[in-house]
Design a protein around this motif. Structure first.
Motif, short mmCIF file in Angstrom:
data_model
loop_
_atom_site.label_atom_id
_atom_site.label_comp_id
_atom_site.label_asym_id
_atom_site.label_seq_id
_atom_site.Cartn_x
_atom_site.Cartn_y
_atom_site.Cartn_z
N VAL A 152 0.77 -1.26 -0.04
CA VAL A 152 -0.03 0.11 -0.04
C VAL A 152 0.73 1.22 -0.08
N THR A 153 0.64 2.18 -0.82
CA THR A 153 1.38 3.63 -0.99
C THR A 153 0.42 4.58 -1.18
N PRO A 154 0.56 5.51 -0.25
CA PRO A 154 -0.34 6.60 -0.23
C PRO A 154 0.41 7.42 -1.22
N GLN A 155 -0.73 8.13 -1.78
CA GLN A 155 -0.85 9.23 -2.99
C GLN A 155 -1.53 10.23 -2.55
N PRO A 156 -1.33 11.57 -3.24
CA PRO A 156 -1.93 12.73 -2.60
C PRO A 156 -3.49 12.57 -2.75
N ASP A 157 -3.94 11.60 -3.57
CA ASP A 157 -5.46 11.94 -3.68
C ASP A 157 -5.83 10.22 -3.35
N GLY A 158 -5.11 9.21 -2.71
CA GLY A 158 -5.70 8.18 -2.53
C GLY A 158 -4.47 7.21 -2.49
N PHE A 201 -6.46 1.62 -7.24
CA PHE A 201 -6.27 2.77 -6.88
C PHE A 201 -7.64 3.10 -5.87
N VAL A 202 -7.40 3.41 -4.79
CA VAL A 202 -8.65 3.71 -3.82
C VAL A 202 -8.46 5.49 -3.16
N PRO A 203 -9.52 5.95 -3.99
CA PRO A 203 -9.44 7.44 -3.34
C PRO A 203 -9.77 7.50 -1.98
N TYR A 204 -9.03 8.26 -1.10
CA TYR A 204 -9.16 8.46 0.34
C TYR A 204 -10.87 8.75 0.80
N ALA A 205 -11.50 9.09 0.02
CA ALA A 205 -13.15 9.27 0.27
C ALA A 205 -13.73 7.81 0.50
N SER A 206 -13.11 7.21 -0.26
CA SER A 206 -13.66 5.43 -0.30
C SER A 206 -12.94 4.58 0.87
N VAL A 207 -12.27 4.78 1.57
CA VAL A 207 -11.50 4.24 2.58
C VAL A 207 -12.17 3.96 3.90
N SER A 208 -12.31 2.74 4.26
CA SER A 208 -12.93 2.53 5.75
C SER A 208 -11.82 2.27 6.53
N PRO A 209 -12.16 2.80 7.98
CA PRO A 209 -11.19 2.37 9.08
C PRO A 209 -11.20 0.73 9.28
N SER A 210 -10.00 0.45 9.50
CA SER A 210 -9.68 -1.11 9.77
C SER A 210 -10.31 -1.40 11.33
N GLY A 211 -10.66 -2.61 11.30
CA GLY A 211 -11.04 -2.97 12.65
C GLY A 211 -9.96 -3.53 13.42
N ASP A 212 -8.79 -3.75 12.98
CA ASP A 212 -7.63 -4.32 13.65
C ASP A 212 -6.37 -3.98 13.37
N GLY A 213 -6.27 -2.55 12.94
CA GLY A 213 -4.97 -1.97 12.70
C GLY A 213 -4.26 -2.43 11.46
N ASN A 214 -4.88 -3.26 10.70
CA ASN A 214 -3.93 -3.62 9.44
C ASN A 214 -4.94 -3.27 8.24
#
Length: 121
Positions: free
Chosen positions: A60-66, A86-99
């Motif tokens: 996983v590599t963060p980019q400016p837009d996702g 590619f997953v835009p930041y607006a489409s990311v959900s929080p992980s339930g276990d830190g992974n």
């Protein structure tokens, strides 16, 4: 019983069946190895062949837009060849276990859900 009453009864039966199915929707979800359950909309519920699974953070590599995610065979049980997502930041959900986790559906070419640790969001 007239035609109108029969239609109402059939409609009511459909509503009851839908409500019962929604109540048991958790039956169709499966859990991560850590024990938290993926949202039902992300997977079909089969823990051995399910679409969801944790992935190595190095993929996983963060980019400016996702996030850019590059998976190879062995990174996720459904991946059979190198794939880029590619997953835009607006489409990311929080992980339930830190992974990091990804749900690939309907096949490995498409990500359905992506989860990131809170500190990475």
């Amino acid at each position: 019983m007239g035609a109108v009453e029969k239609r109402r009864m059939a409609s009511l039966a459909g509503v009851i069946a839908t409500a019962a199915a929604l109540e048991d929707v958790s039956v169709f979800a499966h859990s991560a190895n850590s024990g938290w359950t993926y949202p039902p909309a992300c997977c079909d519920g089969d823990p051995s062949t399910g679409e969801c699974g944790s992935i190595p953070s190095v993929t996983v590599t963060p980019q400016p837009d996702g996030y850019v995610i590059i998976l190879r065979p062995g990174d996720h049980r459904k991946v059979t060849h190198k794939n880029r997502y590619f997953v835009p930041y607006a489409s990311v959900s929080p992980s339930g276990d830190g992974n990091f986790h990804i749900c690939l559906h309907p096949n490995e070419e498409h990500e359905n859900c992506f989860f990131a640790p809170a500190e990475a969001m």
